[in-house]
Design a protein around this motif. Structure first.
Motif, PDB file in Angstrom:
ATOM      1  N   MET A 320       0.846  -1.194   0.000  1.00 58.14           N
ATOM      2  CA  MET A 320       0.000   0.000   0.000  1.00 58.14           C
ATOM      3  C   MET A 320       0.880   1.242   0.000  1.00 58.14           C
ATOM      4  O   MET A 320       2.032   1.216   0.437  1.00 58.14           O
ATOM      5  N   SER A 321       0.316   2.338  -0.501  1.00 56.78           N
ATOM      6  CA  SER A 321       0.990   3.639  -0.464  1.00 56.78           C
ATOM      7  C   SER A 321       0.000   4.687   0.020  1.00 56.78           C
ATOM      8  O   SER A 321      -1.215   4.555  -0.185  1.00 56.78           O
ATOM      9  N   GLN A 322       0.538   5.712   0.632  1.00 59.57           N
ATOM     10  CA  GLN A 322      -0.290   6.768   1.204  1.00 59.57           C
ATOM     11  C   GLN A 322       0.461   8.086   1.124  1.00 59.57           C
ATOM     12  O   GLN A 322       1.584   8.191   1.628  1.00 59.57           O
ATOM     13  N   ALA A 323      -0.126   9.045   0.460  1.00 55.22           N
ATOM     14  CA  ALA A 323       0.480  10.364   0.361  1.00 55.22           C
ATOM     15  C   ALA A 323       0.232  11.143   1.649  1.00 55.22           C
ATOM     16  O   ALA A 323      -0.714  10.864   2.397  1.00 55.22           O
ATOM     17  N   ARG A 324       1.083  12.111   1.888  1.00 55.70           N
ATOM     18  CA  ARG A 324       0.947  12.922   3.091  1.00 55.70           C
ATOM     19  C   ARG A 324      -0.341  13.731   3.015  1.00 55.70           C
ATOM     20  O   ARG A 324      -0.604  14.424   2.041  1.00 55.70           O
ATOM     21  N   GLY A 325      -1.135  13.619   4.062  1.00 58.25           N
ATOM     22  CA  GLY A 325      -2.407  14.314   4.090  1.00 58.25           C
ATOM     23  C   GLY A 325      -3.582  13.417   3.798  1.00 58.25           C
ATOM     24  O   GLY A 325      -4.728  13.771   4.112  1.00 58.25           O
ATOM     25  N   GLY A 329      -4.630   4.637   2.851  1.00 52.32           N
ATOM     26  CA  GLY A 329      -3.723   4.290   1.765  1.00 52.32           C
ATOM     27  C   GLY A 329      -4.437   3.592   0.627  1.00 52.32           C
ATOM     28  O   GLY A 329      -5.565   3.110   0.763  1.00 52.32           O
ATOM     29  N   GLY A 330      -3.744   3.515  -0.510  1.00 48.50           N
ATOM     30  CA  GLY A 330      -4.270   2.859  -1.696  1.00 48.50           C
ATOM     31  C   GLY A 330      -3.410   1.670  -2.077  1.00 48.50           C
ATOM     32  O   GLY A 330      -2.216   1.598  -1.759  1.00 48.50           O
TER      33      GLY A 330
END
Length: 718
Positions: A320-325, A329-330
């Protein structure tokens, strides 16, 4: 009162999206508190203004009532009753005016002062009389600046090249990352401390002004009615006690947070470096869960690409990845049964590629440090085997990754066996292992008197690329094209096809960079390797050759292999019996080399020796230990093989002797049978002889009766 929500100061260094999301909640709460406090301040200020106006109006009323007797009205101006009555009212109202004045003073001190201090000092900025007091808006601005500086420093650090000429720039960028990360961490901790303190002050700022207002009103009403105060005294006493308890709890918590900040500042100082020392912070290879920031490569065109820094974490068998803010996650990729390997990408360090099980999707990621780089590869490798579904995943991962662990540290059993084998070797071994602390012995003392020209011939050509000039002369190397095209997995794990080293006990993998190779005259002393290192490094500096080919060096009990890290294709294969000498540099432990003895070369009638020089990641001694361990294992395997062949030969001799013995027994048995038959035959012949003797005796008696004429007649008939 219920518990106070607090931000985790211990997680400020990790700076995960969850922490940022929680920080956003606290910032929204601080903004809501500021908005509400502004409204409450305006309302209380209206009360204060109204009280001042009431006090002034009451005083004016009392003054006017006192001046009533001085007034000259056209009608009824001489009413003394009215005048005395108004004077009495004036006296009461004057006393009431004094009470209102006291109430105004109490409201200013007990109600307006606390809420004004909280609004102006804690929410907006520092107070002029208390410059050490924290303030939310200023800390927020400083934290944003520190966070932006840290992101910029990390981006610049990620773009660093691996070339040697960038060491000065690398040191500057590393210092920049250290300073910015330390500043962000410290600012973030103080910002969290201020936000946590704000949760306490929020209650105090709401309760203290109200408490002051009510106490002022009670003191005001006490002048007129004691009963009114009795109804509120117990409640206000309880509120005052609660306020004191909250204040004491706040003071204790602030002290604990300050101590935590001091401890974390000391403990986190080494972690400010982007690439900490792996000896102090070793990589954990048995993980089945991992989270952290990575740089992801995104293609923007046919030949162009961009890198984006995001927070990645594993969730079961998914990456999974998650951008700041972002709140959640996706999904990036399903990593069950996937493959992961180290790659070279755009001159960036610590890059690795993840490919899905069907090969349709791949992703190239860059870690911040070597520790994260190794942990990500091992974690994804463990997840791809679905170890996370077991009851004890770490124990299973430790067993599965034993070969990967041996790639960094030799197996203790092999190491002990290697140490126990050393005294048993009486003659000089075919390969010598040295280090900066090792003694060269009598051979090195004898060779120390030789000149450098006797080790390496002057004007000997140097090969800087990965293709060795003697590779065509190595037996089984150039001809075995099928072997050179075989792919090899990281950490020595076999793929779908059966590798030639599957039966090898030892599989150890190291990351190396080829510096060069050249022919040498002697292979009797480690000084040959040292002199070759010196000449190759000097030639690289003279000819400005800075490009180095990175490969994976696989050490087995049969050979040494150079494997392409991207394609996993074997570039070169060095038979282990031909490796006669290996050593690390005396000072720079990253440099190591070995001498390969081959037949042929420039003169077909003699053997040639080629010295290969490599650069590793501070693993030169480990590689030499691994090669020595492999040679010892191969030696004992050869001794076991010869012992087995000798035992087989003994068994064959015993079997042959047994066959001869059986044959001799059979011959004796046949002789006995023949003797028995001869004895039986002799007995039968004897009986027939006796019968003939009886017949002869009877005939002789008849002959005596016939006389002379009868004998002659019988003889004639016979």
């Amino acid at each position: 009162m219920p518990g106070i929500d607090k931000l985790p100061i211990e997680e400020t260094l990790e700076d995960s999206p969850q922490t940022r999301s929680l920080l956003g909640v606290f910032e929204e709460d601080a903004a809501a508190i500021s908005n509400y406090i502004n409204q409450l301040f305006q309302a209380m200020h209206r009360i204060y203004d109204a009280q001042n106006e009431l006090s002034a109006a009451t005083h004016l009323t009392s003054k006017l009532l006192k001046e009533y007797e001085k007034q000259r009205f056209p009608l009824g101006g001489d009413d003394e009753v009215m005048t005395s009555t108004l004077q009495q009212f004036a006296k009461v109202i004057d006393e009431l005016s004094s009470c209102h004045a006291v109430l105004s003073t109490q409201l200013a001190d007990a109600m307006m002062f606390p809420i004004t201090q909280f609004k102006e000092r804690d929410l907006k900025g520092k107070h002029r009389n208390d410059p050490q007091a924290p303030e939310i808006l200023t800390l927020k601005e400083v934290f944003q600046i520190a966070s932006n500086d840290h992101d910029a420093a990390i981006t610049r650090y990620s773009r660093l090249s691996k070339r040697k000429e960038n060491e000065k720039i690398k040191a500057e960028v590393t210092e920049d990352v250290y300073t910015s990360r330390k500043k962000q961490h410290q600012t973030m901790m103080h910002y969290f401390c201020a936000l946590n303190t704000l949760q306490y002050k929020k209650k105090i700022s709401l309760l203290e002004p109200l408490l002051g207002y009510m106490q002022a009103q009670i003191s005001f009403f006490k002048m007129g009615s004691e009963n009114l105060t009795e109804q509120l005294e117990e409640f206000l006493t309880n509120i005052g006690t609660s306020v004191q308890n909250v204040r004491r709890e706040m003071d204790c918590e602030v002290e604990n947070m300050q101590q935590t900040i001091e401890d974390l500042e000391v403990a986190s100082d080494p972690l400010y470096l982007p690439d900490p020392d792996p000896t102090k912070f070793p990589a954990h290879r048995n993980l089945t869960r991992k989270a952290g920031y990575l740089n992801a490569r995104n293609k923007t065109g046919l030949v162009s690409s961009s890198w984006e820094r995001q927070f990645y974490f594993t969730q079961g068998g998914n990456l999974m990845s998650q951008a700041r803010g972002d709140v959640a996650g996706g999904l990036v990729m399903d990593i069950d049964n996937c493959s992961v390997m180290a790659v070279d990408c755009e001159d960036r360090r610590y890059c690795f590629q993840i490919t899905s099980f069907d090969g349709k999707k791949s992703s190239i990621l860059q870690a911040e440090s070597k520790k994260d780089y190794e942990e990500w590869i091992c974690t994804i490798n463990n997840i791809s085997k679905q170890i996370y579904l077991s009851e004890n995943p770490e124990e299973i991962a430790a067993r599965v990754n034993q070969s990967a662990l041996e790639a960094v540290t030799p197996s203790p059993s092999f190491q002990q066996r290697h140490e126990s084998m050393r005294p048993a070797v009486q003659s000089r071994p075919p390969a010598a292992r040295t280090s900066s602390s090792g003694s060269l012995g009598s051979d090195s003392a004898a060779l120390s008197a030789l000149s450098l020209d006797s080790l390496v011939a002057p004007d000997t050509p140097i090969q800087f690329d990965i293709i060795s000039p003697v590779s065509e002369d190595l037996p089984g190397q150039a001809k075995s094209s099928g072997q050179s095209g075989r792919r090899t997995n990281p950490f020595g794990e076999s793929g779908g096809s059966k590798p030639e080293t599957e039966d090898s006990i030892l599989h150890q993998l190291f990351i190396v960079r080829f510096l060069g190779s050249m022919e040498v005259r002697s292979d009797e002393s480690p000084d040959v390797v040292y002199e070759t290192m010196r000449q190759i490094l000097a030639a690289r500096a003279i000819h400005n050759v800075f490009r180095m080919t990175e490969s994976h060096l696989l050490v087995t009990c049969d050979c040494l292999k150079l494997i392409d890290p991207q394609t996993q294709v074997t570039r070169l294969r060095f038979p282990l019996p031909n490796v006669v000498l290996y050593a690390t540099h005396q000072e720079n432990k990253r440099l190591f080399g070995f001498v390969l003895r081959t037949s042929g070369g420039r003169v077909e009638s003699r053997q040639t020796s080629i010295c290969y020089i490599f650069e590793s990641n501070n693993e030169g001694e480990k590689i030499c230990d691994s090669v020595g361990l492999a040679k010892q294992i191969a030696l004992h395997a050869e001794l076991d093989r010869k012992a087995s062949e000798k035992q087989k030969e003994i068994d064959r001799v015993k079997e042959k002797q047994q066959k001869e013995l059986n044959k001799q027994k059979q011959i004796e048995k046949d002789l006995e049978e023949q003797s028995r038959l001869i004895a039986a035959s002799s007995r039968s012949n004897q009986s027939s002889t006796e019968g003939q003797f009886v017949v002869l005796s009877s005939s002789q008696s008849e002959d005596s009766d016939l006389g002379e004429d009868g004998k002659k007649k019988r003889e004639s008939e016979a």
